[in-house]
Design a protein around this motif. Sequence first.
Motif, PDB file in Angstrom:
ATOM      1  N   SER A   1       0.826  -1.218   0.000  1.00 18.32           N
ATOM      2  CA  SER A   1       0.000   0.000   0.000  1.00 18.32           C
ATOM      3  C   SER A   1       0.855   1.261   0.000  1.00 18.32           C
ATOM      4  CB  SER A   1      -0.942   0.000   1.207  1.00 18.32           C
ATOM      5  OG  SER A   1      -0.220  -0.116   2.423  1.00 18.32           O
ATOM      6  N   ALA A   2       1.960   1.230   0.775  1.00 21.56           N
ATOM      7  CA  ALA A   2       2.853   2.390   0.838  1.00 21.56           C
ATOM      8  C   ALA A   2       4.035   2.259  -0.109  1.00 21.56           C
ATOM      9  CB  ALA A   2       3.357   2.581   2.273  1.00 21.56           C
ATOM     10  N   ASP A   3       4.355   1.037  -0.511  1.00 21.04           N
ATOM     11  CA  ASP A   3       5.532   0.812  -1.358  1.00 21.04           C
ATOM     12  C   ASP A   3       5.210  -0.243  -2.406  1.00 21.04           C
ATOM     13  OD1 ASP A   3       8.085   0.779  -2.403  1.00 21.04           O
ATOM     14  OD2 ASP A   3       8.951  -0.374  -0.754  1.00 21.04           O
ATOM     15  N   MET A   4       4.660   0.167  -3.554  1.00 17.21           N
ATOM     16  CA  MET A   4       4.192   1.513  -3.843  1.00 17.21           C
ATOM     17  C   MET A   4       2.938   1.490  -4.720  1.00 17.21           C
ATOM     18  SD  MET A   4       7.261   2.571  -6.496  1.00 17.21           S
ATOM     19  CE  MET A   4       6.602   4.186  -6.846  1.00 17.21           C
ATOM     20  N   LYS A   5       1.983   0.632  -4.334  1.00 14.70           N
ATOM     21  CA  LYS A   5       0.769   0.506  -5.130  1.00 14.70           C
ATOM     22  C   LYS A   5      -0.129   1.724  -5.004  1.00 14.70           C
ATOM     23  CE  LYS A   5       0.831  -4.533  -5.227  1.00 14.70           C
ATOM     24  NZ  LYS A   5       0.133  -5.797  -4.935  1.00 14.70           N
ATOM     25  N   GLY A   6      -0.156   2.323  -3.809  1.00 15.98           N
ATOM     26  CA  GLY A   6      -0.949   3.536  -3.637  1.00 15.98           C
ATOM     27  C   GLY A   6      -0.429   4.658  -4.512  1.00 15.98           C
ATOM     28  N   GLN A   7       0.879   4.851  -4.513  1.00 16.83           N
ATOM     29  CA  GLN A   7       1.488   5.913  -5.311  1.00 16.83           C
ATOM     30  C   GLN A   7       1.332   5.641  -6.804  1.00 16.83           C
ATOM     31  OE1 GLN A   7       2.845   4.153  -2.908  1.00 16.83           O
ATOM     32  NE2 GLN A   7       3.495   5.570  -1.303  1.00 16.83           N
ATOM     33  N   THR A   8       1.479   4.376  -7.193  1.00 19.34           N
ATOM     34  CA  THR A   8       1.323   4.020  -8.602  1.00 19.34           C
ATOM     35  C   THR A   8      -0.098   4.316  -9.075  1.00 19.34           C
ATOM     36  OG1 THR A   8       3.035   2.319  -8.430  1.00 19.34           O
ATOM     37  CG2 THR A   8       1.474   2.113 -10.256  1.00 19.34           C
ATOM     38  N   ALA A   9      -1.080   4.001  -8.233  1.00 16.34           N
ATOM     39  CA  ALA A   9      -2.470   4.307  -8.577  1.00 16.34           C
ATOM     40  C   ALA A   9      -2.678   5.809  -8.742  1.00 16.34           C
ATOM     41  CB  ALA A   9      -3.403   3.745  -7.509  1.00 16.34           C
ATOM     42  N   ALA A  10      -2.112   6.599  -7.827  1.00 17.82           N
ATOM     43  CA  ALA A  10      -2.250   8.058  -7.919  1.00 17.82           C
ATOM     44  C   ALA A  10      -1.614   8.586  -9.199  1.00 17.82           C
ATOM     45  CB  ALA A  10      -1.611   8.710  -6.691  1.00 17.82           C
ATOM     46  N   ALA A  11      -0.466   8.020  -9.582  1.00 17.72           N
ATOM     47  CA  ALA A  11       0.204   8.464 -10.809  1.00 17.72           C
ATOM     48  C   ALA A  11      -0.605   8.106 -12.043  1.00 17.72           C
ATOM     49  CB  ALA A  11       1.593   7.852 -10.881  1.00 17.72           C
ATOM     50  N   ILE A  12      -1.189   6.913 -12.056  1.00 15.31           N
ATOM     51  CA  ILE A  12      -2.001   6.503 -13.200  1.00 15.31           C
ATOM     52  C   ILE A  12      -3.200   7.436 -13.364  1.00 15.31           C
ATOM     53  CG2 ILE A  12      -3.557   4.689 -14.041  1.00 15.31           C
ATOM     54  CD1 ILE A  12      -1.576   2.659 -12.738  1.00 15.31           C
ATOM     55  N   VAL A  13      -3.881   7.739 -12.267  1.00 19.71           N
ATOM     56  CA  VAL A  13      -5.048   8.620 -12.322  1.00 19.71           C
ATOM     57  C   VAL A  13      -4.634  10.025 -12.762  1.00 19.71           C
ATOM     58  CG1 VAL A  13      -6.834   9.719 -10.917  1.00 19.71           C
ATOM     59  CG2 VAL A  13      -6.365   7.273 -10.666  1.00 19.71           C
ATOM     60  N   ALA A  14      -3.492  10.514 -12.275  1.00 21.61           N
ATOM     61  CA  ALA A  14      -3.007  11.833 -12.686  1.00 21.61           C
ATOM     62  C   ALA A  14      -2.700  11.854 -14.175  1.00 21.61           C
ATOM     63  CB  ALA A  14      -1.764  12.198 -11.881  1.00 21.61           C
ATOM     64  N   ALA A  15      -2.030  10.826 -14.682  1.00 21.54           N
ATOM     65  CA  ALA A  15      -1.686  10.783 -16.102  1.00 21.54           C
ATOM     66  C   ALA A  15      -2.937  10.753 -16.974  1.00 21.54           C
ATOM     67  CB  ALA A  15      -0.809   9.561 -16.378  1.00 21.54           C
ATOM     68  N   ARG A  16      -3.950  10.003 -16.550  1.00 17.10           N
ATOM     69  CA  ARG A  16      -5.196   9.930 -17.334  1.00 17.10           C
ATOM     70  C   ARG A  16      -5.926  11.267 -17.368  1.00 17.10           C
ATOM     71  NH1 ARG A  16      -8.380   4.758 -15.143  1.00 17.10           N
ATOM     72  NH2 ARG A  16      -9.049   6.444 -13.800  1.00 17.10           N
ATOM     73  N   ALA A  17      -5.791  12.053 -16.295  1.00 18.82           N
ATOM     74  CA  ALA A  17      -6.562  13.293 -16.173  1.00 18.82           C
ATOM     75  C   ALA A  17      -5.885  14.496 -16.835  1.00 18.82           C
ATOM     76  CB  ALA A  17      -6.811  13.593 -14.695  1.00 18.82           C
ATOM     77  N   LEU A  18      -4.668  14.324 -17.347  1.00 16.83           N
ATOM     78  CA  LEU A  18      -3.965  15.444 -17.962  1.00 16.83           C
ATOM     79  C   LEU A  18      -4.645  15.861 -19.259  1.00 16.83           C
ATOM     80  CD1 LEU A  18      -0.274  14.307 -17.413  1.00 16.83           C
ATOM     81  CD2 LEU A  18      -1.344  16.355 -16.441  1.00 16.83           C
ATOM     82  N   PRO A  19      -4.599  17.149 -19.592  1.00 15.74           N
ATOM     83  CA  PRO A  19      -5.140  17.596 -20.878  1.00 15.74           C
ATOM     84  C   PRO A  19      -4.445  16.893 -22.043  1.00 15.74           C
ATOM     85  CG  PRO A  19      -4.608  19.470 -19.453  1.00 15.74           C
ATOM     86  CD  PRO A  19      -4.041  18.259 -18.790  1.00 15.74           C
ATOM     87  N   ASP A  20      -5.125  16.794 -23.163  1.00 13.71           N
ATOM     88  CA  ASP A  20      -4.603  16.046 -24.299  1.00 13.71           C
ATOM     89  C   ASP A  20      -3.286  16.595 -24.828  1.00 13.71           C
ATOM     90  OD1 ASP A  20      -6.754  14.372 -24.174  1.00 13.71           O
ATOM     91  OD2 ASP A  20      -7.891  15.353 -25.778  1.00 13.71           O
ATOM     92  N   HIS A  21      -3.054  17.902 -24.678  1.00 11.75           N
ATOM     93  CA  HIS A  21      -1.831  18.480 -25.242  1.00 11.75           C
ATOM     94  C   HIS A  21      -0.609  18.258 -24.344  1.00 11.75           C
ATOM     95  CE1 HIS A  21      -3.199  21.676 -22.482  1.00 11.75           C
ATOM     96  NE2 HIS A  21      -1.916  22.004 -22.404  1.00 11.75           N
ATOM     97  N   VAL A  22      -0.819  17.725 -23.134  1.00  8.50           N
ATOM     98  CA  VAL A  22       0.279  17.480 -22.203  1.00  8.50           C
ATOM     99  C   VAL A  22       0.726  16.026 -22.337  1.00  8.50           C
ATOM    100  CG1 VAL A  22       0.977  17.410 -19.776  1.00  8.50           C
ATOM    101  CG2 VAL A  22      -0.534  19.234 -20.598  1.00  8.50           C
ATOM    102  N   PRO A  23       2.004  15.770 -22.593  1.00 12.09           N
ATOM    103  CA  PRO A  23       2.476  14.375 -22.674  1.00 12.09           C
ATOM    104  C   PRO A  23       2.194  13.622 -21.373  1.00 12.09           C
ATOM    105  CG  PRO A  23       4.166  15.897 -23.459  1.00 12.09           C
ATOM    106  CD  PRO A  23       3.093  16.732 -22.830  1.00 12.09           C
ATOM    107  N   ALA A  24       1.664  12.430 -21.496  1.00 13.31           N
ATOM    108  CA  ALA A  24       1.353  11.602 -20.328  1.00 13.31           C
ATOM    109  C   ALA A  24       1.992  10.232 -20.544  1.00 13.31           C
ATOM    110  CB  ALA A  24      -0.157  11.464 -20.153  1.00 13.31           C
ATOM    111  N   THR A  25       3.055   9.945 -19.800  1.00 14.84           N
ATOM    112  CA  THR A  25       3.780   8.684 -19.952  1.00 14.84           C
ATOM    113  C   THR A  25       3.853   7.979 -18.608  1.00 14.84           C
ATOM    114  OG1 THR A  25       5.110   9.569 -21.768  1.00 14.84           O
ATOM    115  CG2 THR A  25       5.951   7.611 -20.652  1.00 14.84           C
ATOM    116  N   LEU A  26       3.683   6.667 -18.635  1.00 11.24           N
ATOM    117  CA  LEU A  26       3.785   5.824 -17.444  1.00 11.24           C
ATOM    118  C   LEU A  26       4.818   4.729 -17.702  1.00 11.24           C
ATOM    119  CD1 LEU A  26      -0.033   5.524 -16.818  1.00 11.24           C
ATOM    120  CD2 LEU A  26       1.557   6.559 -15.192  1.00 11.24           C
ATOM    121  N   LEU A  27       5.714   4.540 -16.755  1.00 15.15           N
ATOM    122  CA  LEU A  27       6.703   3.463 -16.799  1.00 15.15           C
ATOM    123  C   LEU A  27       6.463   2.606 -15.563  1.00 15.15           C
ATOM    124  CD1 LEU A  27       9.845   5.639 -17.678  1.00 15.15           C
ATOM    125  CD2 LEU A  27       8.242   4.545 -19.263  1.00 15.15           C
TER     126      LEU A  27
END
Length: 369
Positions: A101-127
């Motif tokens: 949960s802390a290392d690091m599935k919670g953070q990964t989930a937050a990053a995925i949601v942030a990347a999906r919510a970015l405007p279309d003109h902003v590059p959104a990459t997940l590794l």
Amino acid sequence: MTDLARVALDLARDLVRIDSRSFVSNLAIADRIEAELSGFEIERLDYVDESGVAKRALAARRGPPGGLAFSGHMDTVPDTGWQEDPWSGRIANGLLYGLGSADMKGQTAAAIVAARALPDHVPATLLITTDEETTKGGAKAIAERSELARGLAAILVVEPTSMVPMRGHRAHVQFTATAIGVQAHSSTGRGRNANWDLVPFLSAMREINERLRTDPALQDTAYDPVFSDFNLIIDNHGTAVNVNVPRATATIKFRYSAGVDPIFVVEGVRDAARRFGLALAESWEGRPPELPVDHPFVRLCSETTGAAPQVAPYGTDAAELQAIAPCVLLGPGDIGVAHRPNECVATADLAAAVPVFMRLAEKVAEQGR
């Protein structure tokens, strides 16, 4: 709770509920994450680990190339010491509990949601990597094989840093020394216990450990603690107490920073193994990643969070991903609760991280333009 925060929490719970300890296949959790990436171009970077287990890292991009990438890992340490279900994903008193949960599935989930919510003109990459807790195999696969990762401006590794930007961290060399004995019933006198061959080597390792903790020439005052980690695990591979041990191994993880020359330790371990007749294997991470305080990406992370940059005593995928782009560690949660029973992360911290991740991606895109 905002809609984005609720989605991030639901995804984090789903990820926690999937067993993805480093020694099992991560294909189930990789599939769950991929299901969240509608509209992204996806690379599946498959490989087989050293134990023959199928693994998969993911690279995903939406929008133009370049910009900021978010990196998180899917694997966890073993469930050592847990007295409750490690994969419950239960929420109590504002905390999400569960292995990873802390290392690091919670953070990964937050990053995925942030990347999906970015405007279309902003590059959104997940590794999204795996084997971070062991060999960094997933990060190596991305660094060596990913086309989508090319041309990135920067990488945010969303490890739990309490939202303090970490401009660098230690990397490790792992040593495994093996002693071979002769198995027999211990009462017969016909065997030879491999542990006795291991003892003089361990004595030499204790001397190295003491030197690391006491000699300022081998320390780095930018780090807390200032001394390098030299952690020892001894394994008799399930041998019973009335059996002469046929095989004994001592595995040591040595973590060092960019400001420490590892040669004293490396040569000391090699010399002791030779002197005492042990087989020795070594596994090296990439060099310790460390950006200067005035690096533009470090400054941007510090200005966005309002926190002064620091360095971390542990290691992350940045040791491998730095080959792609400059890396900073930044994510919600406390590393102090990771790798322990009852690991947890505050749901409010996960929620608060999503807009911060989005602002960083937007600012990196602005600078690129």
